[in-house]
Motif scaffolding. Structure first.
Motif, PDB file in Angstrom:
ATOM      1  N   THR A   8       8.924  97.540 -15.689  1.00 61.68           N
ATOM      2  CA  THR A   8       8.352  96.256 -15.281  1.00 61.68           C
ATOM      3  C   THR A   8       6.905  96.504 -14.873  1.00 61.68           C
ATOM      4  O   THR A   8       6.650  97.068 -13.805  1.00 61.68           O
ATOM      5  CB  THR A   8       9.139  95.649 -14.103  1.00 61.68           C
ATOM      6  OG1 THR A   8      10.496  95.443 -14.494  1.00 61.68           O
ATOM      7  CG2 THR A   8       8.524  94.333 -13.659  1.00 61.68           C
ATOM      8  N   PRO A   9       5.931  96.141 -15.716  1.00 61.04           N
ATOM      9  CA  PRO A   9       4.533  96.386 -15.370  1.00 61.04           C
ATOM     10  C   PRO A   9       4.017  95.409 -14.316  1.00 61.04           C
ATOM     11  O   PRO A   9       4.355  94.217 -14.344  1.00 61.04           O
ATOM     12  CB  PRO A   9       3.804  96.189 -16.705  1.00 61.04           C
ATOM     13  CG  PRO A   9       4.674  95.246 -17.472  1.00 61.04           C
ATOM     14  CD  PRO A   9       6.091  95.547 -17.049  1.00 61.04           C
ATOM     15  N   VAL A  10       3.223  95.928 -13.395  1.00 57.40           N
ATOM     16  CA  VAL A  10       2.633  95.104 -12.337  1.00 57.40           C
ATOM     17  C   VAL A  10       1.157  95.471 -12.247  1.00 57.40           C
ATOM     18  O   VAL A  10       0.794  96.517 -11.691  1.00 57.40           O
ATOM     19  CB  VAL A  10       3.320  95.338 -10.974  1.00 57.40           C
ATOM     20  CG1 VAL A  10       2.780  94.364  -9.931  1.00 57.40           C
ATOM     21  CG2 VAL A  10       4.836  95.231 -11.085  1.00 57.40           C
ATOM     22  N   ALA A  41      -6.977  99.802  -4.203  1.00 59.22           N
ATOM     23  CA  ALA A  41      -6.486  99.741  -2.825  1.00 59.22           C
ATOM     24  C   ALA A  41      -5.185  98.946  -2.737  1.00 59.22           C
ATOM     25  O   ALA A  41      -4.233  99.356  -2.064  1.00 59.22           O
ATOM     26  CB  ALA A  41      -7.551  99.130  -1.915  1.00 59.22           C
ATOM     27  N   ALA A  42      -5.130  97.822  -3.429  1.00 55.84           N
ATOM     28  CA  ALA A  42      -3.923  96.992  -3.398  1.00 55.84           C
ATOM     29  C   ALA A  42      -2.744  97.695  -4.069  1.00 55.84           C
ATOM     30  O   ALA A  42      -1.606  97.634  -3.587  1.00 55.84           O
ATOM     31  CB  ALA A  42      -4.196  95.658  -4.092  1.00 55.84           C
ATOM     32  N   ALA A  64       0.734  98.931  -2.269  1.00 50.91           N
ATOM     33  CA  ALA A  64       2.040  98.520  -2.797  1.00 50.91           C
ATOM     34  C   ALA A  64       2.935  99.729  -3.049  1.00 50.91           C
ATOM     35  O   ALA A  64       4.148  99.670  -2.829  1.00 50.91           O
ATOM     36  CB  ALA A  64       1.848  97.729  -4.092  1.00 50.91           C
ATOM     37  N   LEU A  65       2.345 100.829  -3.493  1.00 48.66           N
ATOM     38  CA  LEU A  65       3.108 102.059  -3.714  1.00 48.66           C
ATOM     39  C   LEU A  65       3.636 102.600  -2.390  1.00 48.66           C
ATOM     40  O   LEU A  65       4.798 102.996  -2.281  1.00 48.66           O
ATOM     41  CB  LEU A  65       2.228 103.105  -4.403  1.00 48.66           C
ATOM     42  CG  LEU A  65       2.904 104.421  -4.816  1.00 48.66           C
ATOM     43  CD1 LEU A  65       3.976 104.171  -5.879  1.00 48.66           C
ATOM     44  CD2 LEU A  65       1.860 105.407  -5.345  1.00 48.66           C
ATOM     45  N   LEU A  66       2.794 102.591  -1.369  1.00 51.06           N
ATOM     46  CA  LEU A  66       3.192 103.081  -0.052  1.00 51.06           C
ATOM     47  C   LEU A  66       4.292 102.212   0.559  1.00 51.06           C
ATOM     48  O   LEU A  66       5.135 102.698   1.307  1.00 51.06           O
ATOM     49  CB  LEU A  66       1.979 103.122   0.880  1.00 51.06           C
ATOM     50  CG  LEU A  66       0.947 104.226   0.600  1.00 51.06           C
ATOM     51  CD1 LEU A  66      -0.337 103.981   1.381  1.00 51.06           C
ATOM     52  CD2 LEU A  66       1.518 105.583   0.946  1.00 51.06           C
ATOM     53  N   GLU A  67       4.278 100.930   0.224  1.00 50.29           N
ATOM     54  CA  GLU A  67       5.262  99.995   0.782  1.00 50.29           C
ATOM     55  C   GLU A  67       6.496  99.834  -0.116  1.00 50.29           C
ATOM     56  O   GLU A  67       7.336  98.960   0.130  1.00 50.29           O
ATOM     57  CB  GLU A  67       4.596  98.633   1.002  1.00 50.29           C
ATOM     58  CG  GLU A  67       3.517  98.663   2.085  1.00 50.29           C
ATOM     59  CD  GLU A  67       2.805  97.328   2.241  1.00 50.29           C
ATOM     60  OE1 GLU A  67       3.053  96.409   1.414  1.00 50.29           O
ATOM     61  OE2 GLU A  67       2.008  97.197   3.182  1.00 50.29           O
ATOM     62  N   THR A  89       5.913 103.463  -9.232  1.00 51.44           N
ATOM     63  CA  THR A  89       4.902 104.429  -9.672  1.00 51.44           C
ATOM     64  C   THR A  89       3.562 103.711  -9.789  1.00 51.44           C
ATOM     65  O   THR A  89       3.504 102.478  -9.812  1.00 51.44           O
ATOM     66  CB  THR A  89       5.246 105.050 -11.044  1.00 51.44           C
ATOM     67  OG1 THR A  89       5.044 104.078 -12.077  1.00 51.44           O
ATOM     68  CG2 THR A  89       6.680 105.546 -11.084  1.00 51.44           C
ATOM     69  N   LEU A  90       2.510 104.514  -9.885  1.00 53.21           N
ATOM     70  CA  LEU A  90       1.169 103.959 -10.055  1.00 53.21           C
ATOM     71  C   LEU A  90       0.490 104.647 -11.235  1.00 53.21           C
ATOM     72  O   LEU A  90       0.439 105.873 -11.304  1.00 53.21           O
ATOM     73  CB  LEU A  90       0.336 104.171  -8.784  1.00 53.21           C
ATOM     74  CG  LEU A  90      -1.165 103.862  -8.864  1.00 53.21           C
ATOM     75  CD1 LEU A  90      -1.391 102.392  -9.224  1.00 53.21           C
ATOM     76  CD2 LEU A  90      -1.852 104.199  -7.544  1.00 53.21           C
TER      77      LEU A  90
END
Length: 349
Positions: free
Chosen positions: A38-40, A106-107, A111-114, A119-120
């Motif tokens: 699922t790409p974000v 940054a966003a 989102a990765l941390l939360e 993945t990023l």
């Protein structure tokens, strides 16, 4: 049986005047990609609509969301993180556009941390243009290491070729003084752990390249290999980690000795990246090992010279997406096995 959720792959947009938008859209223009993840994308639907029209891509549509946690499976999701519609000038350095590059990064990192994404994957940035009060780093790797409060290692990947670096974005004149026994041990530990956790390699074999030509020729061409590398490698081996070297870098790849190891650690950037890109350019992936979050990127830059022309090869970016998915699954499996082993041990006690 409950259907397994697809890996949520977060994507930072990179330099808007570069090829980042093109390689992202080309990758997900193929609807089959939505079967794998699922790409974000962290950007803005207006700007992506501009790129879609510019590149004449009719086969892709966007699902705008105001938060990554609301991403919809089976859709190409775009988190709207700015409202403006900035002017694009392909192939040009633009300090004003750099703020959108940083907003996206940054966003996506937050989102990765939360855990809103799994993945990023980062599209290329211009390291000069993005410099500001908020971004004083030589690249993504150091920025992410600070945000995730971890020790990072740049690990270049292509099939079974894995090359890590003792020093990455460091001037050549400063390399030797930065390589210490502590640094070597830390980097070996990171790469050893990531090979086990992220690549399913139970007993990794790691090669280290010499700092000087011919690994110093027993001290004739510099003493760093004799006085720092060799004793540190021996010390690491004594603890049970399989590390070999130092190997003379000029012949290591030509003789295909690299095929005998699970990973290679180069002393500095070009020593590792020149042979890597010679062997794999266009297919390689940059993975930031050692962090709690999974981040990959393509093995190239903004490519201003072809930006906006529709000529960019998206193979490396697509590989970065697939690599992030595979590493996520490997890590999840490893953590599950580790947890089960700990539970069994506690029961025996």
């Amino acid at each position: 049986m409950k259907k397994a959720e697809k890996v949520r792959v977060g994507i930072s947009i990179g330099d808007l005047n570069g090829i980042g938008s093109e390689i992202i859209l080309k990758t997900f223009e193929d609807p089959r990609m939505l079967e794998f993840c699922t790409p974000v994308v962290f950007a803005n639907t207006k700007i992506l609509s501009f790129f879609k029209k510019h590149y004449k891509m009719s086969g892709i549509s966007f699902q705008g969301v105001d938060d990554a946690s609301k991403a919809i499976e089976g859709k190409f999701n775009v988190v709207n993180i700015w409202k403006e519609n900035p002017r694009i000038n392909f192939g040009k350095e633009d300090k004003d556009l750099a703020k959108y590059t940083l907003k996206s990064l940054a966003a996506a990192t937050e989102a990765l941390l939360e855990n809103k994404i799994d993945t990023l994957v980062t599209a290329p940035i211009n390291k000069n243009v993005i410099q500001s009060d908020e971004f004083k780093f030589p690249g993504h790797t150091d920025y992410l290491a600070q945000q995730m409060k971890g020790d990072s290692l740049m690990l270049m990947l292509c099939k079974n070729l894995r090359i890590g670096l003792l020093t990455d974005h460091v001037a050549v004149k400063d390399v030797a003084e930065k390589i210490t026994p502590e640094l070597i041990q830390k980097k070996v530990s990171i790469i050893h752990d990531t090979l086990k956790k992220d690549f399913r390699i139970q007993k990794p074999k790691i090669a280290i390249l010499g700092i000087n030509p011919h690994s110093g020729d027993n001290g004739v061409i510099g003493k760093e290999d004799e006085e720092i590398l060799k004793p540190t490698i021996q010390k690491i081996n004594d603890k049970g980690t399989l590390v070999y070297g130092p190997y003379s870098a000029d012949s290591f790849f030509g003789t295909k000795n690299y095929k005998n190891f699970d990973a290679i650690i180069a002393a500095y950037h070009d020593q590792g990246l020149i042979p890597f890109k010679t062997l794999s350019f266009g297919r390689g992936v940059n993975f930031t090992a050692g962090l709690s979050g999974i981040r990959t990127s393509p093995d190239h830059g903004t490519a201003y010279e072809i930006a906006g022309k529709g000529e960019a090869d998206f193979t490396s970016f697509k590989e970065a997406v697939f690599t992030s998915i595979e590493i996520y699954k490997c890590r999840k499996e490893y953590l599950k096995l580790t947890k089960n082993q700990l539970q069994k041990q506690s029961k025996k006690l």
